[in-house]
Scaffold this motif. Structure first.
Motif, PDB file in Angstrom:
ATOM      1  N   ALA A   1      14.000  42.600  70.415  1.00 56.60           N
ATOM      2  CA  ALA A   1      13.666  44.076  71.003  1.00 56.60           C
ATOM      3  C   ALA A   1      12.745  44.199  71.942  1.00 56.60           C
TER       4      ALA A   1
ATOM      5  N   LEU B   1      15.022  45.641  62.031  1.00 61.30           N
ATOM      6  CA  LEU B   1      15.716  46.251  63.286  1.00 61.30           C
ATOM      7  C   LEU B   1      14.979  47.150  63.886  1.00 61.30           C
ATOM      8  N   VAL B   2      14.931  47.208  65.429  1.00 62.56           N
ATOM      9  CA  VAL B   2      14.084  48.108  66.226  1.00 62.56           C
ATOM     10  C   VAL B   2      15.282  48.579  67.289  1.00 62.56           C
ATOM     11  N   GLU B   3      15.105  49.957  67.503  1.00 60.47           N
ATOM     12  CA  GLU B   3      16.232  50.737  68.316  1.00 60.47           C
ATOM     13  C   GLU B   3      15.714  50.219  69.761  1.00 60.47           C
ATOM     14  N   ILE B   4      16.626  49.790  70.462  1.00 63.99           N
ATOM     15  CA  ILE B   4      16.510  49.414  72.002  1.00 63.99           C
ATOM     16  C   ILE B   4      17.095  50.490  73.007  1.00 63.99           C
ATOM     17  N   GLU B   5      18.268  51.213  72.401  1.00 62.05           N
ATOM     18  CA  GLU B   5      18.781  52.494  73.065  1.00 62.05           C
ATOM     19  C   GLU B   5      19.594  53.181  72.020  1.00 62.05           C
ATOM     20  N   THR B   6      19.694  54.407  71.984  1.00 64.48           N
ATOM     21  CA  THR B   6      20.251  55.062  71.064  1.00 64.48           C
ATOM     22  C   THR B   6      21.362  54.396  70.407  1.00 64.48           C
ATOM     23  N   GLY B   7      21.281  54.349  69.116  1.00 62.16           N
ATOM     24  CA  GLY B   7      22.260  53.487  68.279  1.00 62.16           C
ATOM     25  C   GLY B   7      22.484  52.064  68.558  1.00 62.16           C
ATOM     26  N   HIS B   8      21.776  51.557  69.073  1.00 63.46           N
ATOM     27  CA  HIS B   8      21.593  50.195  69.235  1.00 63.46           C
ATOM     28  C   HIS B   8      20.171  49.497  68.864  1.00 63.46           C
ATOM     29  N   ARG B   9      20.241  48.517  68.060  1.00 62.61           N
ATOM     30  CA  ARG B   9      19.247  47.653  67.398  1.00 62.61           C
ATOM     31  C   ARG B   9      19.145  46.440  67.515  1.00 62.61           C
TER      32      ARG B   9
ATOM     33  N   TYR C   1      23.076  45.074  67.330  1.00 65.98           N
ATOM     34  CA  TYR C   1      23.198  44.474  66.010  1.00 65.98           C
ATOM     35  C   TYR C   1      24.312  45.073  65.276  1.00 65.98           C
TER      36      TYR C   1
ATOM     37  N   ASP D   1      17.306  47.488  57.396  1.00 64.32           N
ATOM     38  CA  ASP D   1      16.994  48.478  58.783  1.00 64.32           C
ATOM     39  C   ASP D   1      15.307  48.177  59.115  1.00 64.32           C
TER      40      ASP D   1
END
Length: 165
Positions: free
Chosen positions: A69, A55-63, A92, A52
């Protein structure tokens, strides 16, 4: 994809990673338990097993992984500036999410739309599936490579993968 092929794929992971721990569950048909066990025993930083904190969030719930990113944020802003709003449907996927995709859509090799466990570009944290109208798709085809994103799966114009350059 048939349940038999999914069981065989999970069994292969079990034999390699845990010398048979998953085999008993597979024989019982416990796909969710098999996938969870596979994700716990697979080495970190492999397809579908990215920690985790990478990983970087690019939109809510999506990384995505951090460099992908960052590139996606620049791509999304450029698309917005050109009048196109990119909406992410998928990014991801861990092994459990990929197993669900296989169950829902079948394997590519069987005419479906899902890659085998541990082989999806989404599992590398570098791919996004986008909602694109015709104009946005044409814009992506012309401009996305500038940001390192390419259409990598024939017949899936929504699927874009970042490739470090």
């Amino acid at each position: 994809m048939s349940r038999v092929r999914l069981v065989l794929a999970i069994l292969a992971i079990a034999v390699i990673a845990t010398a048979g721990v998953l085999a008993a569950r597979t024989l019982l048909g416990e796909h969710a338990a098999d996938t969870a066990a596979a994700s716990q025993t697979a080495p970190a930083n492999t397809n579908g097993r990215i920690p985790d904190d990478r990983l970087v969030e690019i939109e809510t719930g999506h990384r995505l992984i951090a460099p992908a990113a960052d590139a996606f944020a620049q791509l999304k802003q450029a698309a917005h500036d050109a009048g196109h709003d990119l909406s992410v449907n998928s990014a991801y996927r861990d092994l459990a999410e990929q197993a669900k995709m296989i169950d829902l859509y079948g394997l590519l090799e069987d005419g479906g739309r899902a890659a085998p466990l541990g082989e999806s570009e989404h599992g590398d944290g570098t791919s996004v599936d986008l909602t694109l109208n015709t104009e946005a798709l044409m814009w992506m085809r012309e401009h996305a490579p500038t940001f390192g994103f390419f259409e990598t799966i024939s017949g899936e114009p929504w699927h874009w993968t970042w490739q470090a350059g």
